[in-house]
Write an enzyme that holds these catalytic residues in place. Structure first.
Site, mmCIF file in Angstrom:
data_model
loop_
_atom_site.group_PDB
_atom_site.id
_atom_site.type_symbol
_atom_site.label_atom_id
_atom_site.label_comp_id
_atom_site.label_asym_id
_atom_site.label_seq_id
_atom_site.Cartn_x
_atom_site.Cartn_y
_atom_site.Cartn_z
ATOM 1 C CB CYS A 24 8.673 20.418 26.828
ATOM 2 S SG CYS A 24 10.868 20.686 27.236
ATOM 3 C CB CYS A 27 13.268 20.901 23.588
ATOM 4 S SG CYS A 27 13.577 19.395 24.845
ATOM 5 C CB CYS A 123 9.509 17.052 26.343
ATOM 6 S SG CYS A 123 10.182 17.960 25.299
ATOM 7 C CB CYS A 126 14.212 17.081 27.059
ATOM 8 S SG CYS A 126 12.520 17.844 27.868
ATOM 9 C CG ASP A 359 60.262 -10.154 53.128
ATOM 10 O OD1 ASP A 359 59.964 -9.781 51.972
ATOM 11 O OD2 ASP A 359 61.906 -11.003 53.488
#
Ligand code: ZN
Length: 544
Positions: A24, A27, A123, A126, A359
């Site tokens: 893409c 990228c 893409c 990615c 306790d």
């Protein structure tokens, strides 16, 4: 708004090669090391158009030189991915015939690909993360989830979790252009490439902030919004790595898959280029669909609360008492205190700790026992002093069995003060003691004179199932006796923290020495025990 892409002539063959490979536009920018954030923020379709125009500017020898290296397969893709958008462009822009179009025989097929088709193309690197998955729609979804959860916050930090196979695809793409980028001196190393995660944040942070008016999306914040993507279709991308780098993929009990991002990154650092290329396509293969966003996870860092509690009941454990999966008592100190606090802070859960514990049958009187609570994922975290006071009253009105005081918000660091030097602290008790032999007032008067009596205490029988057998020395600093009747008296004790009082009184079959039976020369037993004070000077008192 169009941003001038900061690309140089020498980037051209890389851009071309990446677009051909099915990357893409964003990228492509990443691999060209474009660090101008605005370049990523413009619509990726716009960027793609610009990249198209860029590679079609008057071709240089450089570009033409690189063409013969490109396979026919890539050219086909190049026409699909990179050139088809030109179909929509005004013809004037295309006045000059493009040399790349004459290069192959598919100029016709390029025209057949509609722009819609191009938008759907995922893409190869990615897997859609930097395409429509970081657009306004995704930002709106994030903002709406955050709003719906109704947190109290001013800033948020986005954490992004991407499928591990993106690393494999990134590596494949890096190998695809490695030679060129190195030759052109564009990128020195794979680490210079802008990371998908980083670009994703550059794009989406501003969009999320816009949706959540008045909120800053920052790098560090107590409020974290987790965005996760998965891509089942390409999960097997990682599998070949397990064969070549088996030592990187050890099963861990908490993880569903051994192919964690960390493990994949480690394996990719180890594997040789040749071995990688032998097992994985370069560039990566196309996927039919993009990543799937998972539910957005909001998480606020813990808030810490401290205070002191009294316990007025002899049938209330400090923590839920469960034996063999069955509950023995209907409530507990921590639950009675926690319930109103959890609802006020709208927290998901809590961790309770205290300075020692009593306790089930022991009361805690006086100023009470210091306690602290970690509230997990609180949706509200800011309380004024008056609001804390009100919350304390709510707790105190909710039950007769416990009371709290000095309730306050503290820091995580301050909490450790409670446990600091706990062994050296002193505690005061009152015990109601029974004696087998009849006693008179004078018989117990000597007790008041005993100071700093050192005991050897073997781990009591009653706790031996959960504590290791050991002999511990504890000091009784002082004692006093108050006669009740010939078989009963009250014994006051000031002791080192951690002294087993019950065992001191009845002797625990000689496991505590000396013990009260020995001192009084008769069998004694403990009927009631109260903690009178826990001498820890934390948390600080809150004035009434
Ligand atoms: Zn991409």
């Amino acid at each position: 708004m169009t941003v001038m892409l900061p690309l140089k002539e020498k980037d051209k063959p890389i851009v071309k090669k990446l677009l051909s490979a099915g990357c893409c536009a964003r990228c492509v920018l990443r691999f060209c090391c474009v660090s101008v954030q605005a370049a990523y923020r413009q619509a990726h379709q716009e960027t793609l158009k610009e990249l198209q125009a860029f590679i079609k500017e008057k071709e240089t020898n450089e570009v033409q030189d690189s063409m013969p290296q490109t396979s026919t397969h890539e050219i086909l893709k190049s026409h699909d991915a990179a050139l088809s958008i030109d179909v929509e462009e005004p013809p004037c822009k295309r006045a000059k015939p493009d040399p790349t179009e004459t290069d192959g025989s598919e100029s016709g097929s390029a025209a057949l690909v509609s722009p819609k088709n191009l938008d759907q193309r995922v893409c190869v690197v990615c897997l859609g993360i930097l395409q429509d998955l970081c657009g306004p729609a995704q930002a709106k979804k994030i903002a709406e989830t955050v709003k719906a959860e109704n947190y109290q916050f001013d800033t948020l930090v986005l954490s992004v979790s991407l499928p591990a196979q993106l690393c494999v695809r990134e590596h494949s793409c890096w190998l695809h252009v490695k030679k060129e980028v190195r030759e052109k001196g564009l990128v020195l190393d794979k680490d210079d490439v802008i990371q998908v995660k980083e670009a994703f944040k550059w794009i989406i942070q501003g969009l999320v902030a816009k949706e959540l008016v008045g909120v800053a999306v920052v790098g560090k914040s107590p409020f974290e919004v987790g965005v996760e993507f998965i891509h089942p279709e390409t999960e097997s991308d990682c599998h070949f790595l397990a064969k070549s780098c088996s030592d990187c993929f050890k099963p861990t009990k908490n993880k569903q898959s051994v192919f964690t991002r960390m493990a994949v990154v480690k394996a990719l650092e180890k594997i040789s280029d040749a071995a990688f290329l032998q097992h994985y396509p370069c560039p990566p293969l196309e996927a039919s669909s993009g990543c799937t966003p998972q539910d957005i996870q909001c998480l606020h860092v813990s808030v810490f609360i401290a205070g002191r509690y009294n316990k007025f009941c002899r049938s209330l454990p400090q923590t839920p008492w469960v034996i063999d999966g069955e509950r023995r008592m209907e409530s507990s100190v921590e639950e009675l205190i926690a319930a109103p606090i959890l609802s006020a802070f709208r927290a998901d859960g809590f961790n309770f700790s205290s300075s020692g514990r009593e306790d089930v049958d022991v009361r805690t009187l006086g100023n009470g026992r210091p306690f602290a609570m970690e509230l997990l994922n609180p949706h509200r975290c800011r309380f004024s002093k008056a609001e804390m006071k009100q919350l304390q009253e709510t707790i105190n009105e909710s039950s007769e069995k416990v009371k709290v005081r000095d309730l306050q918000i503290v820091t995580r660091e301050a909490m450790s003060r409670m446990k600091e030097g706990e062994e050296e602290k002193t505690k005061s008790y009152t015990a109601l003691v029974w004696t087998q032999k009849a006693i008179e007032k004078e018989d117990i008067a000597f007790i008041d004179d005993i100071k700093d009596l050192t005991l050897d205490q073997k781990t009591p029988l009653r706790v031996l199932h959960r504590r290791a057998l050991a002999i511990r020395q504890r000091v009784i600093h002082s004692m006093n006796a108050r006669f009740v009747d010939p078989h009963h008296f009250y014994l006051g004790l000031k002791t080192q923290a951690g002294t087993y009082i019950k065992e001191f009184v009845h002797g625990d079959f000689g496991r505590t020495k000396p013990n009260l039976c020995q001192l009084l020369k008769t069998d004694t037993n403990i009927l009631e025990l109260d903690v009178e004070s826990v001498d820890v000077d934390w948390p600080p008192p809150i004035p009434e």
